[in-house]
Write an enzyme that holds these catalytic residues in place. Structure first.
Site, PDB file in Angstrom:
ATOM      1  N   SER A 309       7.645  -4.429   8.681  1.00  0.00           N
ATOM      2  CA  SER A 309       8.063  -3.174   8.058  1.00  0.00           C
ATOM      3  C   SER A 309       7.015  -2.662   7.064  1.00  0.00           C
ATOM      4  O   SER A 309       5.903  -2.330   7.460  1.00  0.00           O
ATOM      5  CB  SER A 309       9.424  -3.377   7.397  1.00  0.00           C
ATOM      6  N   ASP A 320      -7.022  -0.022   9.632  1.00  0.00           N
ATOM      7  CA  ASP A 320      -7.537   1.174  10.302  1.00  0.00           C
ATOM      8  C   ASP A 320      -8.555   1.920   9.462  1.00  0.00           C
ATOM      9  O   ASP A 320      -9.419   2.626  10.007  1.00  0.00           O
ATOM     10  CB  ASP A 320      -6.381   2.114  10.659  1.00  0.00           C
ATOM     11  N   LYS A 334       8.273  -4.009  13.257  1.00  0.00           N
ATOM     12  CA  LYS A 334       9.393  -3.144  12.861  1.00  0.00           C
ATOM     13  C   LYS A 334       8.799  -1.846  12.327  1.00  0.00           C
ATOM     14  O   LYS A 334       8.268  -1.814  11.218  1.00  0.00           O
ATOM     15  CB  LYS A 334      10.281  -3.792  11.815  1.00  0.00           C
TER      16      LYS A 334
END
Length: 404
Positions: A309, A320, A334
């Site tokens: 999460s 990224d 999740k």
């Protein structure tokens, strides 16, 4: 006078006609129990991320529900629960008053019970462990992420909702609870845990010296309301003490407050996208860094199958943007965001309002994040985490260019 009577009769006839067409009475005729059901329906209708409502007519679901006999509050709860079940998405759910209060306490940084964060397994709908809380009775008993909880005190969890399962595991300090646990292909085993008061100290911070260089080791257990400030304080302290690199440990961190994850990402990123959220209309909202990074020192992040999460939001943002090297195993997966909504009688709803994507538009839900360097999770005690016994930590030090 005749005209006024005519209009009154016409409006009354229209209300009766609508009642006949839709099968539900006008709003003024709803009982308090029906109004509770209707408020729950409206909340989902306005906020739920899937505009098809699991490919069903949500208005028809409303009318069928309101046709039922709802004589008291318990019947209203059951009606709402049954209505939510048609969405076939376990994170959108009714929270009875005691459950709602408990959830708010948990995100504030306090917990009582055995120390398990749980979810619903996507393929079988069984209740599984997301992660044990560090230092909790569950963690000390060796319960692992993705373990399935088959029974709680001899009650099959197939008969329980996610929240009733959580409530059954909570209780007074010193009392016992029996769990039947299934790990992968092994036979189920009974584990008896003694409930404890669990202090959720979200940050563990240690200044290490590795080959003559000072390394700030920060383990984040949960994204509670206190987490961002505690992490900020420790980064600032380590900078003053001469730290030249950092290891951020997100292993077995089940998430928590998404906003805390965003705030912590901003402590490491000066610019760039942190996360995209995608709502029911497909509209994409971009959350960015804001020039408030506390350090630009090299960073390695430890993740595993219990990283979930908000932890995945943070890990994905750092990966990224090229800000950190991720070490460990693929994360839990999740990628749905819930918001909490009050209901009039002290109960509430957790409603999935959006899904999130990493800055490179990777969908995390059910897929997880793959680390830059795969290193199996070591079977070590919590006390050995962040030491030379911890193979993932050793790999992180090597990734920072500080190998032995």
């Amino acid at each position: 006078m005749v005209r006024a009577s005519f209009w009154f009769s016409w409006i009354l006839s229209l209300q009766v006609a609508l009642f006949w067409l839709w099968g539900t009475p006008p709003a003024t005729a709803f009982t308090p129990e029906q109004q509770l059901v209707l408020q729950a329906w409206r909340t989902v209708n306005q906020a739920y991320y899937d505009e098809s409502f699991n490919h069903q007519n949500w208005w028809l679901t409303r009318d069928r529900t309101l046709k039922q006999q709802i004589p008291n509050e318990e019947a209203a709860y059951q009606a709402i629960t049954k209505m939510m079940a048609t969405l076939d998405e376990p994170f959108t759910r009714l929270l009875r008053p005691e459950q709602y209060r408990s959830l708010k306490v948990n995100t504030a940084g306090e917990l009582s019970g055995v120390g398990l964060q749980i979810g619903v397994k996507a393929d079988s709908k069984s209740i599984e462990v997301i992660a044990p809380i560090a230092g909790s009775p569950a963690a000390q008993a060796g319960i692992l992420p993705h373990d399935v909880i088959v029974e709680i005190d001899a009650v099959p969890t197939s008969e329980l909702t996610l929240d009733t399962a959580a409530v059954k595991m909570r209780g007074a300090k010193g009392t016992n609870v029996s769990l039947l646990i299934q790990t992968a292909d092994r036979s189920p085993r009974e584990i008896i845990l003694i409930r404890q008061k669990i202090e959720l100290n979200p940050v563990t911070a240690e200044l290490h010296t590795e080959n003559g260089r000072k390394i700030g080791y920060l383990r984040l257990a949960q994204f509670s309301a206190k987490a961002a400030q505690e992490l900020s304080d420790n980064i600032t302290k380590f900078k003053q003490q001469g730290a030249t690199a950092y290891v951020l440990d997100l292993r077995n961190n089940p998430g928590g407050l998404v906003q805390a994850g965003v705030e912590i990402a901003r402590q490491w990123l000066d610019d760039g996208t942190i996360v995209y959220t995608v709502d029911r209309k497909g509209a994409i909202d971009e959350i960015d860094a804001n020039g408030t990074a506390l350090t630009d020192a090299p960073l390695a992040v430890l993740v595993n199958e219990g990283t979930a999460s908000a932890s995945e939001i943070l890990a994905g943002a750092l990966q990224d943007n090229g800000r950190a090297t991720l070490i460990g195993t693929k994360t839990f997966g999740k990628g749905l965001i819930q918001s909490l909504f009050d209901l009039p009688n002290g109960s509430g709803l957790a409603v999935t309002v959006a899904k999130y994507e990493t800055p490179n538009h990777h969908d995390i839900h059910k897929l997880g994040i793959t680390p830059d360097r795969i290193v199996p999770t070591p079977e070590i005690s919590l006390e050995a985490a962040g030491t030379k016994q911890d193979s993932q930590y050793v790999a992180a030090i090597a990734a920072l260019g500080i190998g032995s």
